[in-house]
Design a protein around this motif. Structure first.
Motif, PDB file in Angstrom:
ATOM      1  N   ASP A 343       0.784  -1.352  -0.112  1.00 21.48           N
ATOM      2  CA  ASP A 343       0.204   0.057   0.299  1.00 21.48           C
ATOM      3  C   ASP A 343       1.021   1.403  -0.182  1.00 21.48           C
ATOM      4  O   ASP A 343       1.066   2.150  -0.261  1.00 21.48           O
ATOM      5  CB  ASP A 343      -0.709   0.436   1.068  1.00 21.48           C
ATOM      6  CG  ASP A 343      -2.450  -1.032   1.005  1.00 21.48           C
ATOM      7  OD1 ASP A 343      -2.460  -1.081  -0.062  1.00 21.48           O
ATOM      8  OD2 ASP A 343      -2.819  -1.302   1.701  1.00 21.48           O
ATOM      9  N   LEU A 344       2.046   0.868   0.531  1.00 22.19           N
ATOM     10  CA  LEU A 344       2.846   2.153   0.803  1.00 22.19           C
ATOM     11  C   LEU A 344       3.287   2.762  -0.801  1.00 22.19           C
ATOM     12  O   LEU A 344       3.656   4.278  -0.662  1.00 22.19           O
ATOM     13  CB  LEU A 344       4.325   1.759   1.311  1.00 22.19           C
ATOM     14  CG  LEU A 344       4.411   1.536   3.212  1.00 22.19           C
ATOM     15  CD1 LEU A 344       5.416   0.904   3.701  1.00 22.19           C
ATOM     16  CD2 LEU A 344       3.143   2.824   3.541  1.00 22.19           C
ATOM     17  N   TYR A 345       3.387   1.504  -1.844  1.00 23.29           N
ATOM     18  CA  TYR A 345       3.762   1.771  -3.336  1.00 23.29           C
ATOM     19  C   TYR A 345       2.596   2.551  -3.899  1.00 23.29           C
ATOM     20  O   TYR A 345       2.343   3.158  -5.364  1.00 23.29           O
ATOM     21  CB  TYR A 345       4.283   1.337  -3.446  1.00 23.29           C
ATOM     22  CG  TYR A 345       5.831   0.600  -3.059  1.00 23.29           C
ATOM     23  CD1 TYR A 345       6.727   0.506  -2.787  1.00 23.29           C
ATOM     24  CD2 TYR A 345       5.258  -0.579  -1.644  1.00 23.29           C
ATOM     25  CE1 TYR A 345       7.879   0.566  -2.820  1.00 23.29           C
ATOM     26  CE2 TYR A 345       6.413  -0.935  -1.131  1.00 23.29           C
ATOM     27  CZ  TYR A 345       8.025  -0.031  -1.046  1.00 23.29           C
ATOM     28  OH  TYR A 345       8.678  -0.739  -0.718  1.00 23.29           O
ATOM     29  N   LEU A 346       1.314   2.979  -3.550  1.00 24.46           N
ATOM     30  CA  LEU A 346       0.277   3.344  -3.977  1.00 24.46           C
ATOM     31  C   LEU A 346       0.130   4.440  -4.736  1.00 24.46           C
ATOM     32  O   LEU A 346       0.331   5.239  -3.310  1.00 24.46           O
ATOM     33  CB  LEU A 346      -0.955   2.970  -3.321  1.00 24.46           C
ATOM     34  CG  LEU A 346      -1.739   1.090  -3.750  1.00 24.46           C
ATOM     35  CD1 LEU A 346      -2.675   1.047  -2.686  1.00 24.46           C
ATOM     36  CD2 LEU A 346      -1.303   0.662  -5.046  1.00 24.46           C
ATOM     37  N   LYS A 347      -0.696   5.562  -5.065  1.00 27.73           N
ATOM     38  CA  LYS A 347      -0.582   6.688  -5.347  1.00 27.73           C
ATOM     39  C   LYS A 347      -1.549   7.434  -5.264  1.00 27.73           C
ATOM     40  O   LYS A 347      -2.573   6.707  -5.807  1.00 27.73           O
ATOM     41  CB  LYS A 347      -0.110   7.076  -6.811  1.00 27.73           C
ATOM     42  CG  LYS A 347      -0.348   7.935  -7.413  1.00 27.73           C
ATOM     43  CD  LYS A 347       0.265   9.141  -8.855  1.00 27.73           C
ATOM     44  CE  LYS A 347      -0.110  10.106  -9.233  1.00 27.73           C
ATOM     45  NZ  LYS A 347      -0.367  10.519 -10.978  1.00 27.73           N
ATOM     46  N   ASP A 348      -1.545   8.530  -4.691  1.00 28.30           N
ATOM     47  CA  ASP A 348      -2.138   9.402  -3.775  1.00 28.30           C
ATOM     48  C   ASP A 348      -3.071   8.052  -2.552  1.00 28.30           C
ATOM     49  O   ASP A 348      -4.103   8.726  -1.885  1.00 28.30           O
ATOM     50  CB  ASP A 348      -3.898   9.139  -5.546  1.00 28.30           C
ATOM     51  CG  ASP A 348      -3.537  10.536  -6.166  1.00 28.30           C
ATOM     52  OD1 ASP A 348      -3.029  10.630  -5.841  1.00 28.30           O
ATOM     53  OD2 ASP A 348      -4.025   9.981  -7.507  1.00 28.30           O
ATOM     54  N   LEU A 349      -2.273   7.636  -1.928  1.00 31.19           N
ATOM     55  CA  LEU A 349      -3.056   6.250  -1.219  1.00 31.19           C
ATOM     56  C   LEU A 349      -3.754   7.411   0.764  1.00 31.19           C
ATOM     57  O   LEU A 349      -4.324   7.596   0.843  1.00 31.19           O
ATOM     58  CB  LEU A 349      -2.141   4.979  -1.060  1.00 31.19           C
ATOM     59  CG  LEU A 349      -2.659   4.340   0.509  1.00 31.19           C
ATOM     60  CD1 LEU A 349      -4.120   3.415   0.141  1.00 31.19           C
ATOM     61  CD2 LEU A 349      -2.047   3.838   0.455  1.00 31.19           C
ATOM     62  N   ALA A 350      -2.516   8.312   0.614  1.00 29.53           N
ATOM     63  CA  ALA A 350      -1.987   8.986   1.679  1.00 29.53           C
ATOM     64  C   ALA A 350      -3.174  10.015   1.318  1.00 29.53           C
ATOM     65  O   ALA A 350      -3.638  10.664   2.397  1.00 29.53           O
ATOM     66  CB  ALA A 350      -1.026   9.640   1.203  1.00 29.53           C
ATOM     67  N   GLU A 351      -3.730  10.671   0.323  1.00 28.52           N
ATOM     68  CA  GLU A 351      -4.458  11.896   0.400  1.00 28.52           C
ATOM     69  C   GLU A 351      -6.225  10.866   0.231  1.00 28.52           C
ATOM     70  O   GLU A 351      -6.576  11.547   0.820  1.00 28.52           O
ATOM     71  CB  GLU A 351      -4.776  11.890  -1.152  1.00 28.52           C
ATOM     72  CG  GLU A 351      -5.706  12.980  -1.764  1.00 28.52           C
ATOM     73  CD  GLU A 351      -5.360  14.005  -2.923  1.00 28.52           C
ATOM     74  OE1 GLU A 351      -6.748  14.198  -3.493  1.00 28.52           O
ATOM     75  OE2 GLU A 351      -4.608  13.441  -3.449  1.00 28.52           O
TER      76      GLU A 351
END
Length: 422
Positions: A343-351
């Motif tokens: 999941d750390l490599y998913l784009k826009d996950l933090a947003e």
């Protein structure tokens, strides 16, 4: 010659003087009819069930009252929209019927045997409720408002009905907003979860495609290096065999000339100057190979025949073997396969997670939400709006007088009239 008698009016012509005289003679009849009608009107005015009227006026709230709701970022409601929604609830037949069913005690004076509650409410709703709104033709000079007017007979708690209906509609709209807000938040969270799942699936597919591409590139590179290695070894073997063939030829020449040890053309010329003269013309810069002598040439040929591998001659072969060794294990593929928290490599996950946290943190209490400003409460009326006793009695008196005159006229027309004889 006898004079003609004077002409007289025909029998059907009306003499106004005579008519007024006839009406004056029947003045007591006219007054009696007028008094009777006036008495009947007065009886109706005092005996008819009085109807009262109350109203409640609602106006838009200021924007600050809805700021907390709008700041959630999920629900957007302007004061005009809130007023419109409350007005729609007040005019809704369904809302009025629900209030009627929940508060039947307020309508006890309307209940009649043989009629269902729906029938009683249908008639009452059709004749008693009136919505008050801004006149579209005069809207430019008026402030926005919504009102409810109720005309009700004695036995109905009109004030409590209007105020209670307004409160009921406001509570219903607050509950509806609360439900809508929860649905919107749940839908947003579901949408975010779907985005995260889609991003995970996309990442997994892209990672597998990337690993497959890397392995395929390694396979292709390995095959190309092996082809190059095979070609180089074939070339080296061909060059070795060609060298052996050249050495065989040079050995034959050297033996035929008697050259056993390395020499040069000049040295060879001096040694044979007293005997046979050998003339050698050298056109190239290099000394022919047979001048190396048969012994040296044979030694080189034996060494070439004894050689098992030509790899050490070509530095490129060492480089190819090094590259083939490195291709046995692709470290990039190994790192991709060993990733734990992808999941750390998913784009826009933090947003997305930040948005989900904000949505889950919404704890808005709609029970304290102020949708409209209550400009006018329904108050107990001081007097009934109908029947209007003075107006009814006055109209009864005028109508009775007109009826009395009409009766007198009919009597006058039906009375036999005397005619003048010659």
């Amino acid at each position: 010659m006898q004079d003609n008698p004077p002409r007289s009016f025909r029998d059907d012509e009306i003499d106004l003087v005579e008519l007024f005289q006839s009406l004056f003679k029947q003045k007591f009849l006219i007054l009696a009819v007028a008094a009777l009608v006036t008495l009947m009107a007065a009886a109706y005015a005092f005996l008819a069930t009085p109807h009262y009227q109350v109203q409640s006026i609602l106006r838009p709230v200021d924007r600050g009252s809805l700021d907390e709701l709008n700041s959630t970022g999920v629900y957007d409601l302007t004061p005009s929209e809130a007023l419109s929604r409350v007005g729609a609830g007040l005019s809704s037949y369904e809302s009025r019927l629900a209030f009627f069913r929940d508060h039947q005690a307020l309508f006890s004076g309307l209940i009649e045997p043989g009629r269902s509650l729906e029938q009683v409410f249908e008639e009452f709703n059709r004749t008693s409720f009136t919505m008050l709104q801004v006149d579209p033709k005069k809207a430019a000079g008026q402030s926005e408002f919504v009102g409810l007017s109720l005309t009700y007979p004695r036995g109905v708690e009109g004030v409590e009905v209007v105020n209670g209906l307004v409160t009921f509609v406001l509570e219903t709209e607050r509950a509806r907003i609360d439900s809508d807000l929860k649905v919107l938040v749940a839908n947003r969270l579901l949408n975010i979860e779907q985005k995260i799942n889609a991003a995970r699936a996309s990442y997994a597919a892209s990672k597998e495609a990337r690993i497959a591409a890397l392995l395929e590139q390694d396979t292709l590179t390995r095959a190309q290096l092996q082809d190059e290695l095979h070609a180089l070894r074939s070339e080296l073997k061909t060059r070795r065999q060609s060298r052996i063939a050249v050495l065989d030829e040079a050995i034959q020449i050297a033996e035929s000339l008697g050259i056993d040890n390395p020499t040069t053309p000049s040295s060879m010329s001096e040694s044979q100057r007293q005997g046979q003269v050998v003339r050698t013309e050298v056109n190239s810069r290099e000394i022919p190979l047979y001048f190396m002598g048969s012994a040296a040439l044979k030694a080189e040929r034996e060494a070439l025949n004894a050689r098992r591998s030509d790899d050490f001659i070509e530095p490129r072969i060492a480089e190819i073997e090094k590259e083939l060794t490195l291709l046995k294990q692709n470290r990039q593929v190994e790192i991709l396969e060993k990733r734990q928290n992808e999941d750390l490599y998913l784009k826009d996950l933090a947003e997305w997670r930040q948005e989900a946290a904000q949505l889950k943190g919404i704890k808005f209490d709609t029970s304290a939400l102020k949708l409209v400003r209550l400009d006018q409460h329904a108050l107990e009326p001081l007097a009934p709006v109908k029947p209007k006793k003075a107006l009814i009695i006055a109209l009864g008196g005028v109508g009775g007088l007109m009826l009395g005159i009409f009766v007198a006229l009919i009597r006058n027309l039906l009375r036999p009239r005397q005619t003048n004889k010659p």
